[in-house]
Scaffold this motif. Structure first.
Motif, PDB file in Angstrom:
ATOM      1  N   GLY A 195      50.549  15.239  53.642  1.00  0.00           N
ATOM      2  CA  GLY A 195      50.229  16.631  53.960  1.00  0.00           C
ATOM      3  C   GLY A 195      51.274  17.409  54.669  1.00  0.00           C
ATOM      4  O   GLY A 195      51.574  18.602  54.599  1.00  0.00           O
ATOM      5  N   GLU A 196      51.826  16.594  55.812  1.00  0.00           N
ATOM      6  CA  GLU A 196      52.808  17.321  56.522  1.00  0.00           C
ATOM      7  C   GLU A 196      54.218  17.481  55.843  1.00  0.00           C
ATOM      8  O   GLU A 196      54.881  18.402  56.021  1.00  0.00           O
ATOM      9  N   LEU A 197      54.477  16.370  54.984  1.00  0.00           N
ATOM     10  CA  LEU A 197      55.617  16.514  54.266  1.00  0.00           C
ATOM     11  C   LEU A 197      55.717  17.687  53.271  1.00  0.00           C
ATOM     12  O   LEU A 197      56.532  18.553  53.010  1.00  0.00           O
ATOM     13  N   VAL A 198      54.655  17.889  52.543  1.00  0.00           N
ATOM     14  CA  VAL A 198      54.412  18.969  51.663  1.00  0.00           C
ATOM     15  C   VAL A 198      54.561  20.360  52.240  1.00  0.00           C
ATOM     16  O   VAL A 198      54.893  21.262  51.961  1.00  0.00           O
ATOM     17  N   ALA A 199      53.897  20.556  53.465  1.00  0.00           N
ATOM     18  CA  ALA A 199      53.675  21.653  54.395  1.00  0.00           C
ATOM     19  C   ALA A 199      55.187  22.076  54.802  1.00  0.00           C
ATOM     20  O   ALA A 199      55.614  23.262  54.577  1.00  0.00           O
ATOM     21  N   GLN A 200      55.905  20.700  55.205  1.00  0.00           N
ATOM     22  CA  GLN A 200      57.429  21.357  55.571  1.00  0.00           C
ATOM     23  C   GLN A 200      58.077  21.802  54.352  1.00  0.00           C
ATOM     24  O   GLN A 200      59.130  22.797  54.543  1.00  0.00           O
ATOM     25  N   LEU A 201      58.019  21.288  53.107  1.00  0.00           N
ATOM     26  CA  LEU A 201      58.606  21.424  51.972  1.00  0.00           C
ATOM     27  C   LEU A 201      58.317  22.871  51.457  1.00  0.00           C
ATOM     28  O   LEU A 201      59.261  23.945  51.060  1.00  0.00           O
ATOM     29  N   SER A 202      57.095  23.133  51.582  1.00  0.00           N
ATOM     30  CA  SER A 202      56.528  24.549  51.075  1.00  0.00           C
ATOM     31  C   SER A 202      57.208  25.565  51.839  1.00  0.00           C
ATOM     32  O   SER A 202      57.353  26.690  51.560  1.00  0.00           O
ATOM     33  N   ARG A 203      57.175  25.394  53.132  1.00  0.00           N
ATOM     34  CA  ARG A 203      57.874  26.374  54.208  1.00  0.00           C
ATOM     35  C   ARG A 203      59.257  26.547  53.828  1.00  0.00           C
ATOM     36  O   ARG A 203      59.818  27.808  53.903  1.00  0.00           O
ATOM     37  N   ALA A 204      60.086  25.401  53.789  1.00  0.00           N
ATOM     38  CA  ALA A 204      61.658  25.524  53.501  1.00  0.00           C
ATOM     39  C   ALA A 204      61.989  26.074  52.247  1.00  0.00           C
ATOM     40  O   ALA A 204      62.943  26.504  51.979  1.00  0.00           O
ATOM     41  N   SER A 205      61.084  25.681  51.169  1.00  0.00           N
ATOM     42  CA  SER A 205      61.647  25.982  49.919  1.00  0.00           C
ATOM     43  C   SER A 205      60.373  26.758  48.829  1.00  0.00           C
ATOM     44  O   SER A 205      59.412  26.009  48.569  1.00  0.00           O
ATOM     45  N   PRO A 206      60.658  28.025  48.840  1.00  0.00           N
ATOM     46  CA  PRO A 206      59.763  28.565  48.032  1.00  0.00           C
ATOM     47  C   PRO A 206      59.489  28.053  46.444  1.00  0.00           C
ATOM     48  O   PRO A 206      58.296  28.235  45.933  1.00  0.00           O
ATOM     49  N   GLU A 207      60.407  27.331  46.082  1.00  0.00           N
ATOM     50  CA  GLU A 207      60.437  26.748  44.507  1.00  0.00           C
ATOM     51  C   GLU A 207      59.477  25.543  44.588  1.00  0.00           C
ATOM     52  O   GLU A 207      58.773  25.535  43.712  1.00  0.00           O
ATOM     53  N   PHE A 208      59.590  24.991  45.823  1.00  0.00           N
ATOM     54  CA  PHE A 208      58.925  23.699  45.878  1.00  0.00           C
ATOM     55  C   PHE A 208      57.520  24.038  46.056  1.00  0.00           C
ATOM     56  O   PHE A 208      56.428  23.470  45.294  1.00  0.00           O
ATOM     57  N   ASP A 209      57.274  24.915  46.921  1.00  0.00           N
ATOM     58  CA  ASP A 209      55.762  25.701  46.916  1.00  0.00           C
ATOM     59  C   ASP A 209      55.106  26.074  45.587  1.00  0.00           C
ATOM     60  O   ASP A 209      54.071  25.853  45.346  1.00  0.00           O
ATOM     61  N   ALA A 210      55.839  26.791  44.791  1.00  0.00           N
ATOM     62  CA  ALA A 210      55.564  27.248  43.447  1.00  0.00           C
ATOM     63  C   ALA A 210      55.107  25.965  42.574  1.00  0.00           C
ATOM     64  O   ALA A 210      54.201  26.080  41.944  1.00  0.00           O
ATOM     65  N   LEU A 211      55.812  25.039  42.682  1.00  0.00           N
ATOM     66  CA  LEU A 211      55.908  23.863  41.711  1.00  0.00           C
ATOM     67  C   LEU A 211      54.668  23.217  42.299  1.00  0.00           C
ATOM     68  O   LEU A 211      53.819  22.442  41.491  1.00  0.00           O
ATOM     69  N   TRP A 212      54.424  23.007  43.465  1.00  0.00           N
ATOM     70  CA  TRP A 212      53.340  22.260  44.009  1.00  0.00           C
ATOM     71  C   TRP A 212      52.120  23.089  43.651  1.00  0.00           C
ATOM     72  O   TRP A 212      50.908  22.251  43.391  1.00  0.00           O
ATOM     73  N   ARG A 213      51.923  24.196  43.674  1.00  0.00           N
ATOM     74  CA  ARG A 213      50.760  24.866  43.313  1.00  0.00           C
ATOM     75  C   ARG A 213      50.398  24.986  42.151  1.00  0.00           C
ATOM     76  O   ARG A 213      49.291  25.069  41.473  1.00  0.00           O
TER      77      ARG A 213
END
Length: 275
Positions: A195-213
């Motif tokens: 969860g913490e790794l995903v949260a960090q990447l989502s904050r740092a990268s909008p592209e990761f956030d979109a792919l994760w969603r």
């Protein structure tokens, strides 16, 4: 469960029970046979003595995974014995046990090093790279130059512009990596732990956030088994890759990248020699 499998399960349980020292578990009293009594195993496993007796006699029916896990603990089974018990009882291996790892055995490292011109890495289900060979260091990433906490493939891909620039088709690579990562952490039962790794990447990268969603999942076969890179010295590199589980550590994965052309393999060898 077939009669033969039920009998094999009973024989295996009995063999593991009789090898244990009762005194080691606080049991005393004279015994006609070596090892723990059936009721003592049942007590340690917190299950019915009658049910356990039936299992040893081959007439208890198919036990649940929870019961098998309790019996594994009661009999102090090794990982190999635990897997065998599940195969006999349920016809499938148990869920993978994830263990924190900061390295690999010398034997596995020697195997990696023997692949002189084929980059090879070992990663955890959370995609932390914990072992690699020289070819991986010069072709992929110099993992040894990074602190252990920063050797995560997703961190490279989404937060390191140099790694991103090397990808032949970053968008496709990123989508595949996120989907494969999601599948790996779910298989290992580590959704909460990342969860913490995903949260960090989502904050740092909008592209990761979109792919994760997007909630996509992928396996290695879906990518076609080919990795294309733009290397600063080697130029365009095509590598065919295969993924393997590590014997005795199914929570770890080894990925080997093989140059598609012998000429490229020779150039990788020269680059390693001159590094």
């Amino acid at each position: 469960m077939s009669v033969d499998m039920a009998r094999s399960l009973g024989d295996f349980l009995r063999s593991r029970r009789t090898r244990l020292d009762p005194a080691s578990f606080g049991f005393s009293g004279r015994r006609r046979t070596p090892g723990l009594r059936r009721e003592e195993v049942a007590q340690r496993a917190n299950i019915s003595p009658t049910w356990y007796t039936w299992l040893e006699q081959g007439r208890g029916g198919a036990p649940s995974a929870e019961v098998l896990e309790r019996i594994c603990g009661a009999l102090m089974l090794t990982d190999a014995e635990r897997e065998h018990l599940f195969m006999l009882g349920l016809g499938r291996p148990p869920e993978v046990r994830y263990r924190l790892a900061d390295g690999v055995s010398p034997r596995l490292q020697r195997l990696l090093d023997s692949l002189r011109t084929s980059p090879a890495i070992v990663k955890t289900p959370t995609w932390d790279v914990i072992a690699w060979n020289r070819a991986a260091a010069v072709v992929l990433t110099d993992y040894g130059a990074l602190p252990p906490g920063e050797r995560n493939i997703l961190q490279f891909l989404f937060r390191n512009p140099d790694v991103r620039a090397r990808q032949h088709d970053w968008d496709s690579v990123a989508r595949f990596v996120v989907g494969a990562f999601r599948a790996d952490v779910a298989r290992a039962g580590l959704v909460s732990e990342v969860g913490e790794l995903v949260a960090q990447l989502s904050r740092a990268s909008p592209e990761f956030d979109a792919l994760w969603r997007d909630n996509e999942v992928h396996n290695h076969e879906e990518s076609g088994g080919i990795k294309r890179l733009m290397h600063p010295v080697l130029g365009s590199v095509e590598l065919e890759y295969s993924a393997f589980s590590v014997d005795g550590r199914p929570d770890l994965g080894m990925i080997v990248y093989t140059p598609l052309e012998s000429a490229m393999a020779a150039r990788i060898g020269e680059l390693i020699a001159n590094a």
